[in-house]
Design an enzyme around this catalytic site. Structure first.
Site, PDB file in Angstrom:
ATOM      1  N   THR A  47      53.360 -42.107 -35.460  1.00 35.35           N
ATOM      2  CA  THR A  47      54.140 -41.565 -34.367  1.00 35.35           C
ATOM      3  C   THR A  47      53.237 -41.506 -33.156  1.00 35.35           C
ATOM      4  OG1 THR A  47      55.353 -40.315 -35.973  1.00 35.35           O
ATOM      5  CG2 THR A  47      55.416 -39.458 -33.735  1.00 35.35           C
TER       6      THR A  47
ATOM      7  N   ASN B  99      57.738 -43.940 -37.803  1.00 32.77           N
ATOM      8  CA  ASN B  99      57.391 -43.166 -39.000  1.00 32.77           C
ATOM      9  C   ASN B  99      55.988 -43.558 -39.463  1.00 32.77           C
ATOM     10  OD1 ASN B  99      57.647 -41.172 -40.846  1.00 32.77           O
ATOM     11  ND2 ASN B  99      58.766 -42.389 -42.341  1.00 32.77           N
TER      12      ASN B  99
ATOM     13  N   ASP C 129      62.201 -40.264 -44.285  1.00 33.20           N
ATOM     14  CA  ASP C 129      62.250 -38.859 -43.838  1.00 33.20           C
ATOM     15  C   ASP C 129      63.475 -38.126 -44.390  1.00 33.20           C
ATOM     16  OD1 ASP C 129      59.893 -38.445 -42.524  1.00 33.20           O
ATOM     17  OD2 ASP C 129      60.667 -38.822 -40.515  1.00 33.20           O
TER      18      ASP C 129
ATOM     19  N   ARG D  59      66.800 -40.211 -32.112  1.00 32.68           N
ATOM     20  CA  ARG D  59      66.371 -40.407 -33.495  1.00 32.68           C
ATOM     21  C   ARG D  59      67.209 -41.509 -34.144  1.00 32.68           C
ATOM     22  NH1 ARG D  59      62.198 -39.200 -36.967  1.00 32.68           N
ATOM     23  NH2 ARG D  59      62.835 -38.188 -38.875  1.00 32.68           N
TER      24      ARG D  59
ATOM     25  N   GLY E 281      51.772 -36.973 -36.432  1.00 31.85           N
ATOM     26  CA  GLY E 281      51.097 -36.381 -37.590  1.00 31.85           C
ATOM     27  C   GLY E 281      52.041 -35.933 -38.695  1.00 31.85           C
TER      28      GLY E 281
END
Ligand code: DON
Length: 565
Positions: free
Chosen positions: A376, A396, A418, A102, A468
């Site tokens: 994504t 993203n 996020d 990440r 999603g």
């Protein structure tokens, strides 16, 4: 005498014919069946790259690395080297791993960086342009995956992507339309016109080449991590930041490390669930939902389907309230994982469930923890030894920050959105967050990505995941339940229309063309507000069938494809 009989009889016959027709079971959708290996991803060319790698002797992790790189070329809206992701791996002998690549907040990031002088949130800055990017993790992730579990030479895994970038690939009509639509935003937010995307109005059949990206991939092929986080490519990133007012520094790039984490595991009936823990919320969410549902009988037949959807929604609203309060990067915030998954916590959390009536989201707060201790893409792979990889990777939003790194030819993520940019202010997926997920230098932003592997009686059973945004865990949950509880095959479970809710906004969204109006009516009668929307998620998954043959299910909502042999 008038021949009423005949007339009526004809009607009866017609009625019986119509009844017979509508009662006939719909033809069951079946995905790709293969004996040895399957790769399912968002793009047929990337799936083929992965399958070829396995056929040439590579394992599932080798294939995953090649697919990640190929998607950065053929699916640049989400496939990436400028973003990050999570990979969950199950080796054929049953060892589990999860890799967290990440993105991280840059060192110069700060809690209030997206709040103006009047105290208002600035989502435009967290979602678009140079300030929206976290420090990319994909390249380091692939290097780490290769060091630990790869078996083929690194260069062989990057070469297919280089070829696709150099030689180009023919665009489908949808891709051509997508790139043409996206070009205005790319022009607006990039500091130098990315003419490889914006230079023309694309049409089906045009060959799309990316020369700068091919060069970047060659540096990654020849120098590994150093080909991206230092030298020429790093210099391009820093120059881009300077031109566009971004804050990612050379030190950020040099310091970035992806990390192996203990996968999050849980059980549901005869099944073991192996999934991604923090900084993703996805694994926690599906384990909480399965934990609450374990003692219920659910069915998709008749009115019972509305009961199930009501139950699912009521679980989701409570769990997304927990997500906002307790879930974040566990390196920075003590996420109470064990407490959130504790049986007595879950039953207490669900004690005010009313099977007849929706609970207004405003009445739902996060649970009481007793001891605090849409872009994504997902791909699923099983190789011929039975090693499995479930990988979700992202920029993203579609095309990320819409910033193309000039000279290096790739897009940067807009993952900073996020984080909770201001307590109580929803991110681009409408989910709320607070203190736990505030911005801090080098912290990873909370994710919903849910790459998951499931065992049945300790044998590999399913590999599943989806893009999603906040709908990711709820889509994975539905597909899993469609298979485990409703007896569907992989493709059938994926094709089934999906539903989503997430505490706030207080509503259930459902996919258009859902044909069972009586189910919607029942949900309305229980007090749920419903809203119709286009496709929810793009699930790419593999199911091991009783006879050991695998079924690869590719989501028809996109151009996703399975490739296998
Ligand atoms: O990590 C997350 O949860 C989001 N950045 C995922 C974004 C996403 O799935 C968008 N795709 N449709």
């Amino acid at each position: 005498m008038k021949n009423y009989f005949c007339k009526e009889n004809r009607c009866v016959v017609l009625f019986l014919l119509v009844l017979g027709y509508s009662c006939q079971p719909k033809e069951k959708a079946i995905g790709l069946l293969a004996e040895n290996a399957i790769v399912v991803s968002a793009h047929p060319l990337a799936s083929k790259v992965g399958k070829d790698i396995i056929q040439e002797g590579g394992n599932a992790v080798d294939a995953a690395i090649a697919v990640q790189m190929a998607l950065a070329v053929v699916y640049p809206q989400a496939g990436n080297i400028g973003g990050g992701g999570f990979m969950v791996i199950r080796e054929s002998e049953g060892q589990y791993h999860s890799l967290d690549y990440r993105e991280k907040a840059p060192l110069a990031a700060s809690r209030d960086m997206y709040i103006d002088e009047n105290g208002d949130a600035l989502p435009e800055k967290s979602q678009n342009g140079h300030l929206a990017s976290g420090v990319p993790g994909s390249v380091d992730g692939m290097v780490k995956a290769h060091e630990k579990l790869g078996s083929m030479e690194w260069a062989k895994l990057i070469n297919p992507a280089i070829r696709l970038a150099e030689e180009g690939f023919a665009l489908s009509e949808n891709e051509a339309a997508y790139f043409t639509r996206a070009s205005e935003n790319l022009k607006k937010y990039s500091s130098v016109d990315p003419i490889q995307f914006t230079g023309k109005a694309w049409k089906a059949g045009d060959v799309f080449k990316q020369v700068q990206l091919a060069n970047t991939l060659k540096l990654i092929r020849d120098k590994g991590r150093a080909g991206f986080y230092s030298g020429e490519v790093a210099d391009y990133i820093i120059a881009e930041m300077e031109r566009g007012g971004g804050i990612i520094s050379l030190e950020d790039l040099e310091k970035y490390e992806s990390t192996w984490r203990e996968p999050l595991t849980g059980s549901y009936k005869d099944f073991n669930i192996i999934t991604m823990g923090p900084p993703s919320s996805g694994g926690l969410i599906i384990l909480q939902m399965l934990g609450i549902m374990e003692n219920d009988q659910v069915s998709n037949q008749g009115e019972s389907y509305a009961e199930y959807l009501h139950l699912k929604t009521e679980m989701e609203r409570r769990i997304f309230a927990d997500r906002a309060a307790f879930m974040a990067d566990s390196d920075f915030y003590p996420v109470p994982v064990d407490e959130l998954l504790d049986d007595s916590y879950l039953s207490q959390r669900f004690s005010n469930f009313d099977p007849q009536k929706a609970t207004p989201s405003d009445l739902i707060m996060e649970g009481k923890i007793l001891s605090m201790s849409e872009e994504t893409t997902h791909f699923s792979i099983v190789d011929k030894e039975g090693n499995a990889v479930s990988c979700t990777t992202t920029l993203n939003g579609g095309m990320g920050s819409k910033v193309m790194v000039d000279g290096a030819g790739f897009l940067l993520n807009n993952e900073m959105d996020d984080f909770s940019i201001k307590p109580g202010f929803p991110n681009m997926f409408g989910v709320l967050g607070g203190e736990a997920n505030k911005i801090e230098p080098e912290k990873r932003m909370l994710s919903s990505m849910t790459p998951t592997i499931i065992e049945k009686n300790n044998e590999l059973f399913m590999v599943v995941g989806t893009p999603g945004g906040s709908t990711i865990p709820t889509s994975v949950f539905q597909v899993v339940v469609n298979v485990i509880e409703f007896g569907m095959g992989m493709q059938e479970a994926i094709n089934e229309k999906r539903f989503h809710s997430q505490w706030k906004p207080d509503q259930i969204s459902f996919e258009k063309d859902f044909e069972r109006e009586n189910i919607l009516e029942s949900l309305r009668n229980k007090g749920h507000e419903l809203s119709e929307r286009n496709g929810i998620g793009r699930v790419d998954a593999i199911l091991v069938l009783e006879d050991g043959i695998m079924e690869g299910g590719a989501d028809p909502r996109g151009m996703d494809a399975a490739s296998g042999y």
